[in-house]
Design an enzyme around this catalytic site. Structure first.
Site, PDB file in Angstrom:
ATOM      1  N   ASN A   9      19.178   0.490  51.021  1.00  0.00           N
ATOM      2  CA  ASN A   9      19.989   0.537  49.804  1.00  0.00           C
ATOM      3  C   ASN A   9      19.332  -0.404  48.802  1.00  0.00           C
ATOM      4  OD1 ASN A   9      21.898   0.365  47.804  1.00  0.00           O
ATOM      5  ND2 ASN A   9      23.453  -0.676  49.049  1.00  0.00           N
ATOM      6  N   TRP A  10      18.603   0.190  47.877  1.00  0.00           N
ATOM      7  CA  TRP A  10      17.836  -0.632  46.922  1.00  0.00           C
ATOM      8  C   TRP A  10      18.739  -1.331  45.905  1.00  0.00           C
ATOM      9  CZ3 TRP A  10      12.825   2.478  45.172  1.00  0.00           C
ATOM     10  CH2 TRP A  10      12.014   2.684  46.304  1.00  0.00           C
ATOM     11  N   LYS A  11      19.988  -0.888  45.802  1.00  0.00           N
ATOM     12  CA  LYS A  11      20.917  -1.415  44.788  1.00  0.00           C
ATOM     13  C   LYS A  11      20.264  -1.298  43.394  1.00  0.00           C
ATOM     14  CE  LYS A  11      23.113  -4.132  48.301  1.00  0.00           C
ATOM     15  NZ  LYS A  11      23.978  -5.247  48.653  1.00  0.00           N
ATOM     16  N   HIS A  93      30.682   1.795  48.580  1.00  0.00           N
ATOM     17  CA  HIS A  93      30.076   0.490  48.855  1.00  0.00           C
ATOM     18  C   HIS A  93      31.026  -0.592  48.314  1.00  0.00           C
ATOM     19  CE1 HIS A  93      27.417  -2.944  48.742  1.00  0.00           C
ATOM     20  NE2 HIS A  93      26.657  -2.307  49.608  1.00  0.00           N
ATOM     21  N   GLU A  95      30.525  -3.189  46.742  1.00  0.00           N
ATOM     22  CA  GLU A  95      30.250  -3.637  45.374  1.00  0.00           C
ATOM     23  C   GLU A  95      30.903  -2.693  44.362  1.00  0.00           C
ATOM     24  OE1 GLU A  95      26.004  -3.998  45.877  1.00  0.00           O
ATOM     25  OE2 GLU A  95      26.349  -5.738  47.154  1.00  0.00           O
ATOM     26  N   GLU A 165      30.459  -2.370  56.876  1.00  0.00           N
ATOM     27  CA  GLU A 165      29.819  -3.468  56.153  1.00  0.00           C
ATOM     28  C   GLU A 165      30.856  -4.541  55.840  1.00  0.00           C
ATOM     29  OE1 GLU A 165      25.894  -2.139  54.191  1.00  0.00           O
ATOM     30  OE2 GLU A 165      27.496  -1.951  52.736  1.00  0.00           O
ATOM     31  N   GLY A 171      24.545  -9.537  51.670  1.00  0.00           N
ATOM     32  CA  GLY A 171      23.736 -10.348  50.763  1.00  0.00           C
ATOM     33  C   GLY A 171      23.922 -11.846  50.948  1.00  0.00           C
ATOM     34  N   SER A 209      23.273  -8.144  55.720  1.00  0.00           N
ATOM     35  CA  SER A 209      22.260  -9.153  56.083  1.00  0.00           C
ATOM     36  C   SER A 209      21.461  -8.805  57.331  1.00  0.00           C
ATOM     37  CB  SER A 209      22.908 -10.543  56.245  1.00  0.00           C
ATOM     38  OG  SER A 209      23.416 -10.980  55.006  1.00  0.00           O
ATOM     39  N   GLY A 230      20.192  -3.687  52.783  1.00  0.00           N
ATOM     40  CA  GLY A 230      20.077  -4.008  51.361  1.00  0.00           C
ATOM     41  C   GLY A 230      18.798  -4.778  51.082  1.00  0.00           C
ATOM     42  N   GLY A 231      18.928  -6.090  50.944  1.00  0.00           N
ATOM     43  CA  GLY A 231      17.806  -6.953  50.558  1.00  0.00           C
ATOM     44  C   GLY A 231      16.518  -6.683  51.315  1.00  0.00           C
TER      45      GLY A 231
HETATM   46  P1  PGA Z   1      22.265  -6.731  52.543  1.00  0.00           P
HETATM   47  O1  PGA Z   1      23.088  -5.525  51.884  1.00  0.00           O
HETATM   48  O2  PGA Z   1      21.423  -6.144  53.659  1.00  0.00           O
HETATM   49  O3  PGA Z   1      21.434  -7.294  51.433  1.00  0.00           O
HETATM   50  O4  PGA Z   1      23.272  -7.702  53.068  1.00  0.00           O
HETATM   51  C1  PGA Z   1      23.615  -4.485  52.661  1.00  0.00           C
HETATM   52  C2  PGA Z   1      24.367  -3.526  51.772  1.00  0.00           C
HETATM   53  O5  PGA Z   1      24.994  -3.981  50.799  1.00  0.00           O
HETATM   54  O6  PGA Z   1      24.342  -2.308  51.998  1.00  0.00           O
END
Ligand code: PGA
Length: 253
Positions: A9-11, A93, A95, A165, A171, A209, A230-231
Protein backbone atom coordinates in the site's frame (compact mmCIF):
# COMPACT_ATOMS: atom_id res chain seq x y z
CA UNK A 1 -4.82 -21.18 1.84
CA UNK A 2 -1.63 -22.43 0.22
CA UNK A 3 -0.36 -19.33 -1.52
CA UNK A 4 0.09 -16.19 0.56
CA UNK A 5 -0.89 -12.75 -0.70
CA UNK A 6 1.35 -9.75 -0.07
CA UNK A 7 -0.04 -6.34 -0.97
CA UNK A 8 1.95 -3.11 -0.95
CA UNK A 9 0.00 0.00 0.00
CA UNK A 10 1.99 2.94 -1.31
CA UNK A 11 -0.44 5.44 0.27
CA UNK A 12 0.14 9.03 -0.98
CA UNK A 13 3.77 8.49 -1.89
CA UNK A 14 5.80 8.41 -5.07
CA UNK A 15 6.26 10.26 -8.33
CA UNK A 16 6.97 9.02 -11.85
CA UNK A 17 10.72 8.89 -11.34
CA UNK A 18 10.66 7.19 -7.94
CA UNK A 19 7.92 4.75 -9.03
CA UNK A 20 9.94 3.72 -12.01
CA UNK A 21 13.08 3.14 -9.88
CA UNK A 22 11.09 1.05 -7.39
CA UNK A 23 9.34 -0.98 -10.09
CA UNK A 24 12.62 -1.63 -11.92
CA UNK A 25 13.90 -3.36 -8.79
CA UNK A 26 10.70 -5.30 -8.14
CA UNK A 27 9.76 -6.57 -11.58
CA UNK A 28 11.55 -9.79 -12.33
CA UNK A 29 12.69 -10.22 -8.72
CA UNK A 30 9.37 -11.24 -7.18
CA UNK A 31 9.26 -14.78 -5.79
CA UNK A 32 6.96 -16.96 -7.89
CA UNK A 33 5.56 -18.76 -4.83
CA UNK A 34 3.64 -15.69 -3.62
CA UNK A 35 0.73 -13.67 -4.97
CA UNK A 36 1.69 -10.00 -4.97
CA UNK A 37 0.02 -6.68 -5.68
CA UNK A 38 0.79 -3.00 -5.29
CA UNK A 39 -1.94 -0.47 -4.52
CA UNK A 40 -0.84 2.86 -5.94
CA UNK A 41 -2.21 6.42 -6.11
CA UNK A 42 -4.81 6.92 -8.89
CA UNK A 43 -2.66 9.07 -11.21
CA UNK A 44 0.01 6.38 -11.40
CA UNK A 45 -2.24 3.45 -12.30
CA UNK A 46 -1.36 3.66 -16.04
CA UNK A 47 2.37 3.98 -15.36
CA UNK A 48 2.51 1.17 -12.82
CA UNK A 49 0.10 -1.03 -14.77
CA UNK A 50 2.31 -0.81 -17.84
CA UNK A 51 5.45 -1.66 -15.86
CA UNK A 52 3.78 -4.66 -14.25
CA UNK A 53 2.65 -6.35 -17.47
CA UNK A 54 3.95 -9.92 -17.44
CA UNK A 55 5.53 -9.47 -13.98
CA UNK A 56 3.04 -11.56 -12.04
CA UNK A 57 2.46 -8.58 -9.73
CA UNK A 58 -1.15 -7.39 -9.77
CA UNK A 59 -2.25 -3.77 -9.94
CA UNK A 60 -4.30 -2.31 -7.10
CA UNK A 61 -5.91 0.97 -6.03
CA UNK A 62 -6.38 2.42 -2.56
CA UNK A 63 -10.04 3.44 -2.65
CA UNK A 64 -13.08 3.43 -4.93
CA UNK A 65 -16.50 5.04 -5.09
CA UNK A 66 -19.54 3.08 -4.04
CA UNK A 67 -21.42 4.69 -6.99
CA UNK A 68 -21.21 3.60 -10.63
CA UNK A 69 -20.95 7.06 -12.27
CA UNK A 70 -22.25 10.60 -12.19
CA UNK A 71 -21.91 13.78 -10.16
CA UNK A 72 -19.34 12.65 -7.57
CA UNK A 73 -16.54 15.17 -8.00
CA UNK A 74 -13.15 13.76 -7.13
CA UNK A 75 -14.31 10.15 -6.94
CA UNK A 76 -13.22 7.21 -9.07
CA UNK A 77 -15.52 4.34 -10.06
CA UNK A 78 -14.97 0.59 -10.16
CA UNK A 79 -15.34 0.62 -13.95
CA UNK A 80 -12.62 3.26 -14.26
CA UNK A 81 -10.25 1.13 -12.20
CA UNK A 82 -11.11 -1.98 -14.21
CA UNK A 83 -10.46 0.01 -17.38
CA UNK A 84 -6.82 0.36 -16.26
CA UNK A 85 -6.38 -3.31 -15.42
CA UNK A 86 -6.83 -2.93 -11.67
CA UNK A 87 -7.48 -6.21 -9.88
CA UNK A 88 -7.45 -5.28 -6.17
CA UNK A 89 -8.84 -2.26 -4.35
CA UNK A 90 -8.38 -1.39 -0.68
CA UNK A 91 -11.62 -0.31 1.02
CA UNK A 92 -12.07 0.98 4.55
CA UNK A 93 -8.44 1.67 5.34
CA UNK A 94 -8.35 3.24 8.82
CA UNK A 95 -6.85 6.42 7.36
CA UNK A 96 -9.95 6.84 5.21
CA UNK A 97 -12.28 5.92 8.06
CA UNK A 98 -10.58 8.47 10.34
CA UNK A 99 -9.75 11.30 7.91
CA UNK A 100 -12.67 11.01 5.48
CA UNK A 101 -15.34 9.87 7.93
CA UNK A 102 -16.05 6.62 6.11
CA UNK A 103 -18.60 4.56 8.00
CA UNK A 104 -18.88 0.77 8.19
CA UNK A 105 -21.82 1.06 5.81
CA UNK A 106 -19.89 3.09 3.23
CA UNK A 107 -17.03 0.62 3.40
CA UNK A 108 -19.41 -2.30 2.89
CA UNK A 109 -21.02 -0.56 -0.09
CA UNK A 110 -17.63 0.07 -1.65
CA UNK A 111 -16.75 -3.61 -1.18
CA UNK A 112 -20.06 -4.60 -2.78
CA UNK A 113 -19.49 -2.26 -5.75
CA UNK A 114 -15.98 -3.63 -6.26
CA UNK A 115 -17.14 -7.25 -6.22
CA UNK A 116 -20.00 -6.41 -8.55
CA UNK A 117 -17.57 -4.91 -11.03
CA UNK A 118 -15.17 -7.85 -10.93
CA UNK A 119 -12.52 -6.36 -8.61
CA UNK A 120 -11.27 -7.93 -5.41
CA UNK A 121 -11.83 -5.62 -2.44
CA UNK A 122 -9.30 -5.75 0.38
CA UNK A 123 -11.54 -4.71 3.25
CA UNK A 124 -9.61 -3.28 6.21
CA UNK A 125 -10.84 -3.41 9.76
CA UNK A 126 -9.18 -2.87 13.11
CA UNK A 127 -9.43 -1.36 16.56
CA UNK A 128 -7.84 1.81 17.92
CA UNK A 129 -5.55 1.77 20.94
CA UNK A 130 -8.30 3.24 23.15
CA UNK A 131 -10.68 0.50 22.02
CA UNK A 132 -8.10 -2.22 22.73
CA UNK A 133 -7.27 -0.80 26.13
CA UNK A 134 -10.91 -0.53 27.09
CA UNK A 135 -11.49 -4.18 26.23
CA UNK A 136 -13.88 -3.68 23.30
CA UNK A 137 -11.61 -4.97 20.51
CA UNK A 138 -13.78 -7.97 19.68
CA UNK A 139 -16.95 -5.90 19.72
CA UNK A 140 -15.49 -3.30 17.35
CA UNK A 141 -14.08 -5.87 14.93
CA UNK A 142 -17.31 -7.83 14.79
CA UNK A 143 -19.28 -4.61 14.20
CA UNK A 144 -17.04 -3.80 11.22
CA UNK A 145 -17.27 -7.33 9.84
CA UNK A 146 -21.03 -7.60 10.39
CA UNK A 147 -21.53 -4.51 8.23
CA UNK A 148 -19.87 -6.40 5.36
CA UNK A 149 -22.09 -9.45 5.86
CA UNK A 150 -25.21 -7.27 6.04
CA UNK A 151 -24.48 -5.77 2.61
CA UNK A 152 -23.04 -8.74 0.71
CA UNK A 153 -24.50 -12.12 -0.11
CA UNK A 154 -22.53 -15.10 1.26
CA UNK A 155 -21.38 -15.85 -2.31
CA UNK A 156 -20.16 -12.29 -2.83
CA UNK A 157 -18.47 -12.20 0.59
CA UNK A 158 -16.61 -15.36 -0.38
CA UNK A 159 -14.68 -13.29 -2.95
CA UNK A 160 -13.39 -10.66 -0.52
CA UNK A 161 -9.94 -10.30 1.05
CA UNK A 162 -9.98 -9.20 4.70
CA UNK A 163 -7.14 -7.19 6.22
CA UNK A 164 -6.83 -6.92 9.99
CA UNK A 165 -5.01 -3.68 10.70
CA UNK A 166 -4.94 -2.57 14.32
CA UNK A 167 -4.91 1.23 14.03
CA UNK A 168 -2.25 1.56 16.75
CA UNK A 169 0.15 -0.62 14.72
CA UNK A 170 -0.10 1.32 11.44
CA UNK A 171 2.97 3.37 10.64
CA UNK A 172 4.08 3.32 14.27
CA UNK A 173 6.80 0.69 14.08
CA UNK A 174 4.84 -1.17 16.75
CA UNK A 175 3.46 -4.32 15.08
CA UNK A 176 0.96 -6.38 17.01
CA UNK A 177 2.46 -9.47 18.64
CA UNK A 178 2.00 -12.84 17.00
CA UNK A 179 -0.36 -13.82 19.80
CA UNK A 180 -2.50 -10.69 19.43
CA UNK A 181 -2.72 -11.20 15.68
CA UNK A 182 -3.57 -14.90 15.82
CA UNK A 183 -6.27 -14.29 18.45
CA UNK A 184 -8.01 -11.88 16.07
CA UNK A 185 -7.44 -13.96 12.93
CA UNK A 186 -8.96 -17.02 14.63
CA UNK A 187 -11.95 -14.90 15.64
CA UNK A 188 -12.33 -13.76 12.04
CA UNK A 189 -12.07 -17.32 10.73
CA UNK A 190 -14.84 -18.38 13.12
CA UNK A 191 -16.90 -15.39 12.00
CA UNK A 192 -16.36 -16.41 8.37
CA UNK A 193 -17.59 -19.92 9.16
CA UNK A 194 -20.98 -18.36 9.99
CA UNK A 195 -21.10 -16.21 6.86
CA UNK A 196 -19.52 -17.84 3.80
CA UNK A 197 -19.69 -21.30 2.21
CA UNK A 198 -15.90 -21.93 2.33
CA UNK A 199 -14.36 -19.94 5.25
CA UNK A 200 -10.87 -21.41 4.83
CA UNK A 201 -10.71 -20.00 1.29
CA UNK A 202 -11.13 -16.35 2.27
CA UNK A 203 -7.76 -14.70 2.66
CA UNK A 204 -7.14 -12.85 5.90
CA UNK A 205 -4.15 -10.50 5.84
CA UNK A 206 -2.39 -8.75 8.69
CA UNK A 207 -1.21 -5.16 8.30
CA UNK A 208 0.56 -2.73 10.61
CA UNK A 209 4.32 -2.11 10.74
CA UNK A 210 5.22 -5.40 9.03
CA UNK A 211 8.97 -5.46 8.42
CA UNK A 212 11.27 -8.08 6.85
CA UNK A 213 12.31 -9.17 10.36
CA UNK A 214 8.75 -9.75 11.59
CA UNK A 215 7.07 -10.94 8.38
CA UNK A 216 8.04 -14.61 8.63
CA UNK A 217 6.63 -15.02 12.14
CA UNK A 218 3.40 -13.20 11.32
CA UNK A 219 2.78 -15.02 8.02
CA UNK A 220 3.37 -18.42 9.67
CA UNK A 221 0.44 -17.95 12.05
CA UNK A 222 -2.23 -20.60 11.46
CA UNK A 223 -4.85 -18.16 10.12
CA UNK A 224 -2.59 -15.64 8.35
CA UNK A 225 -2.80 -15.65 4.57
CA UNK A 226 -0.41 -12.78 3.97
CA UNK A 227 0.05 -9.10 4.67
CA UNK A 228 -0.83 -5.53 3.75
CA UNK A 229 2.40 -3.57 3.78
CA UNK A 230 2.63 0.22 4.01
CA UNK A 231 5.99 1.87 4.69
CA UNK A 232 8.09 -1.20 3.92
CA UNK A 233 6.52 -1.53 0.45
CA UNK A 234 8.24 1.70 -0.65
CA UNK A 235 11.64 0.10 -0.28
CA UNK A 236 12.27 -2.56 -2.93
CA UNK A 237 14.64 -4.64 -0.82
CA UNK A 238 12.29 -4.69 2.19
CA UNK A 239 9.23 -5.49 0.08
CA UNK A 240 11.07 -8.31 -1.70
CA UNK A 241 12.24 -9.77 1.60
CA UNK A 242 8.69 -9.62 2.96
CA UNK A 243 7.42 -11.41 -0.16
CA UNK A 244 10.14 -14.04 0.23
CA UNK A 245 9.15 -14.52 3.88
CA UNK A 246 5.58 -15.12 2.70
CA UNK A 247 6.81 -17.72 0.20
CA UNK A 248 8.76 -19.56 2.90
CA UNK A 249 5.83 -19.37 5.35
CA UNK A 250 3.56 -20.95 2.71
CA UNK A 251 5.98 -23.83 2.22
CA UNK A 252 6.22 -24.33 6.00
CA UNK A 253 2.43 -24.56 6.40
P1 PGA B 1 2.48 0.29 7.70
O1 PGA B 1 1.05 0.52 7.02
O2 PGA B 1 3.02 -1.03 7.17
O3 PGA B 1 3.31 1.46 7.28
O4 PGA B 1 2.25 0.23 9.17
C1 PGA B 1 0.16 -0.54 6.80
C2 PGA B 1 -1.12 -0.01 6.19
O5 PGA B 1 -1.53 1.11 6.55
O6 PGA B 1 -1.72 -0.66 5.33
Amino acid sequence: MERKLVVGNWKMNGDRVRNSALLDQLVGAMPAAVDCAVCVPFPYLPQVGESLVGSGVALGAQDVSEFPEGAYTGDVSVAMLADWGVRFVIVGHSERRAMHGESDLTVARKAAAALDGGLVPIACFGETLVERESGVTELVLLRQLDALAANLSPEALQGIVLAYEPVWAIGTGRAATAEQVQTVLALVRRWLADHVPAPERVRILYGGSVKPETAGGLFSLPDADGGLIGGASLDAQSFLEICQAAGSAAQGN
